[in-house]
Design a protein around this motif. Structure first.
Motif, mmCIF file in Angstrom:
data_model
loop_
_atom_site.group_PDB
_atom_site.id
_atom_site.type_symbol
_atom_site.label_atom_id
_atom_site.label_comp_id
_atom_site.label_asym_id
_atom_site.label_seq_id
_atom_site.Cartn_x
_atom_site.Cartn_y
_atom_site.Cartn_z
ATOM 1 N N ILE A 1 0.833 -1.204 0.000
ATOM 2 C CA ILE A 1 0.000 0.000 0.000
ATOM 3 C C ILE A 1 0.867 1.254 0.000
ATOM 4 C CG2 ILE A 1 -1.719 1.289 1.334
ATOM 5 C CD1 ILE A 1 -2.782 -1.525 2.222
ATOM 6 N N ASP A 2 1.952 1.249 0.773
ATOM 7 C CA ASP A 2 2.843 2.411 0.812
ATOM 8 C C ASP A 2 3.488 2.656 -0.554
ATOM 9 O OD1 ASP A 2 2.227 2.757 3.478
ATOM 10 O OD2 ASP A 2 4.105 1.905 4.223
ATOM 11 N N CYS A 3 3.948 1.603 -1.205
ATOM 12 C CA CYS A 3 4.547 1.749 -2.547
ATOM 13 C C CYS A 3 3.508 2.201 -3.560
ATOM 14 C CB CYS A 3 5.213 0.446 -2.984
ATOM 15 S SG CYS A 3 6.725 0.067 -2.080
ATOM 16 N N ASP A 4 2.305 1.668 -3.469
ATOM 17 C CA ASP A 4 1.207 2.066 -4.347
ATOM 18 C C ASP A 4 0.928 3.560 -4.192
ATOM 19 O OD1 ASP A 4 -0.851 0.821 -6.182
ATOM 20 O OD2 ASP A 4 -2.213 1.784 -4.751
ATOM 21 N N ASN A 5 0.835 4.013 -2.948
ATOM 22 C CA ASN A 5 0.573 5.432 -2.685
ATOM 23 C C ASN A 5 1.709 6.317 -3.207
ATOM 24 O OD1 ASN A 5 -1.894 4.938 -1.464
ATOM 25 N ND2 ASN A 5 -1.032 4.837 0.588
ATOM 26 N N ALA A 6 2.945 5.873 -3.041
ATOM 27 C CA ALA A 6 4.099 6.643 -3.524
ATOM 28 C C ALA A 6 4.046 6.786 -5.046
ATOM 29 C CB ALA A 6 5.398 5.976 -3.094
ATOM 30 N N CYS A 7 3.688 5.715 -5.735
ATOM 31 C CA CYS A 7 3.586 5.775 -7.194
ATOM 32 C C CYS A 7 2.464 6.713 -7.627
ATOM 33 C CB CYS A 7 3.381 4.383 -7.774
ATOM 34 S SG CYS A 7 4.861 3.359 -7.701
ATOM 35 N N PHE A 8 1.300 6.586 -7.025
ATOM 36 C CA PHE A 8 0.202 7.487 -7.371
ATOM 37 C C PHE A 8 0.615 8.940 -7.127
ATOM 38 C CE2 PHE A 8 -2.834 3.884 -7.417
ATOM 39 C CZ PHE A 8 -3.536 4.220 -8.563
ATOM 40 N N ALA B 1 -3.309 10.901 -17.181
ATOM 41 C CA ALA B 1 -4.745 11.139 -17.027
ATOM 42 C C ALA B 1 -5.352 10.157 -16.039
ATOM 43 C CB ALA B 1 -5.447 11.011 -18.376
ATOM 44 N N THR B 2 -4.939 8.888 -16.132
ATOM 45 C CA THR B 2 -5.563 7.820 -15.377
ATOM 46 C C THR B 2 -4.520 6.801 -14.965
ATOM 47 O OG1 THR B 2 -7.501 8.055 -16.800
ATOM 48 C CG2 THR B 2 -7.420 6.088 -15.476
ATOM 49 N N GLY B 3 -4.751 6.170 -13.820
ATOM 50 C CA GLY B 3 -3.883 5.084 -13.387
ATOM 51 C C GLY B 3 -4.686 4.001 -12.704
ATOM 52 N N ALA B 4 -4.176 2.791 -12.755
ATOM 53 C CA ALA B 4 -4.766 1.663 -12.041
ATOM 54 C C ALA B 4 -3.621 0.755 -11.630
ATOM 55 C CB ALA B 4 -5.766 0.907 -12.916
ATOM 56 N N SER B 5 -3.789 0.074 -10.508
ATOM 57 C CA SER B 5 -2.724 -0.799 -10.013
ATOM 58 C C SER B 5 -3.320 -2.065 -9.436
ATOM 59 C CB SER B 5 -1.915 -0.075 -8.936
ATOM 60 O OG SER B 5 -2.677 0.062 -7.757
ATOM 61 N N GLU B 6 -2.442 -2.982 -9.047
ATOM 62 C CA GLU B 6 -2.934 -4.207 -8.418
ATOM 63 C C GLU B 6 -3.656 -3.881 -7.113
ATOM 64 O OE1 GLU B 6 -1.581 -8.717 -7.356
ATOM 65 O OE2 GLU B 6 -0.060 -7.146 -7.137
ATOM 66 N N SER C 1 -1.827 7.175 -19.729
ATOM 67 C CA SER C 1 -2.413 6.390 -18.648
ATOM 68 C C SER C 1 -1.414 5.313 -18.265
ATOM 69 C CB SER C 1 -3.733 5.767 -19.091
ATOM 70 O OG SER C 1 -4.695 6.778 -19.286
ATOM 71 N N ILE C 2 -1.519 4.841 -17.021
ATOM 72 C CA ILE C 2 -0.543 3.887 -16.520
ATOM 73 C C ILE C 2 -1.222 2.791 -15.705
ATOM 74 C CG2 ILE C 2 -0.030 5.327 -14.474
ATOM 75 C CD1 ILE C 2 2.958 4.287 -14.963
ATOM 76 N N GLY C 3 -0.778 1.567 -15.941
ATOM 77 C CA GLY C 3 -1.178 0.420 -15.129
ATOM 78 C C GLY C 3 0.083 -0.110 -14.476
ATOM 79 N N PHE C 4 0.014 -0.478 -13.200
ATOM 80 C CA PHE C 4 1.253 -0.853 -12.524
ATOM 81 C C PHE C 4 1.039 -1.728 -11.293
ATOM 82 C CE2 PHE C 4 -0.219 3.111 -10.728
ATOM 83 C CZ PHE C 4 0.042 3.027 -9.377
#
Length: 152
Positions: A74-81, A91-96, A115-118
């Motif tokens: 969750i911390d890494c996800d938040n850092a990326c966002f 414009a848009t992002g989505a992650s696991e 847009s980014i998926g990660f």
């Protein structure tokens, strides 16, 4: 070009953008350069979080894939966002961990945005065994990410 407003570490971003815009790469799309620099920023932030993590505690939740989430995920996800929002070119992002299209840019003009998926911490379930982990990132032109393929 000053990158102060777009990145937590503008010198790192300026260095990467400089490499991209020179030979042999010669990237002329400013937004693409900023998008790639934001990837560098996101991975640097994630690496710092991972390096400073003392214990890999479970967050008490599961992602949509059914994996138990680590606080580290969750911390890494938040850092990326954070890095992607700050860049101003996504414009848009989505992650696991956040598997819904999430707006990253408040502008109504979406021309030239990406847009980014990660998954910034792929393999987190084996991190306690000191095995290798990595990040997975896919960048596409436009305003949507879900349902896209790597060939687009």
């Amino acid at each position: 070009m000053t990158e102060q407003q777009y990145y937590d570490d503008p010198k790192r971003a300026e260095s990467l953008i400089s490499i991209l815009t020179q030979s042999p790469y010669n990237v002329t799309d400013t937004n693409l350069c900023r998008a790639i620099a934001a990837l560098g920023e996101a991975t640097a932030l994630s690496a710092k979080i991972i390096a400073n993590a003392c214990a890999q505690n479970y967050a008490g939740s599961q992602n949509k894939s059914g994996d138990d989430q680590l606080k580290l995920d969750i911390d890494c996800d938040n850092a990326c966002f954070h890095a992607f929002r700050k860049s101003g070119v996504y414009a848009t992002g989505a992650s696991e961990e956040t598997p819904v299209e999430t707006p990253l840019n408040a502008t109504t003009d979406t021309n030239g945005l990406y847009s980014i998926g990660f998954d910034p911490l792929d393999g987190s379930s084996i991190i306690n065994a000191n095995f290798s982990v990595g990040g997975i990132f896919g960048v596409w032109p436009g305003t949507n990410v879900l349902g896209r393929t790597g060939r687009e």
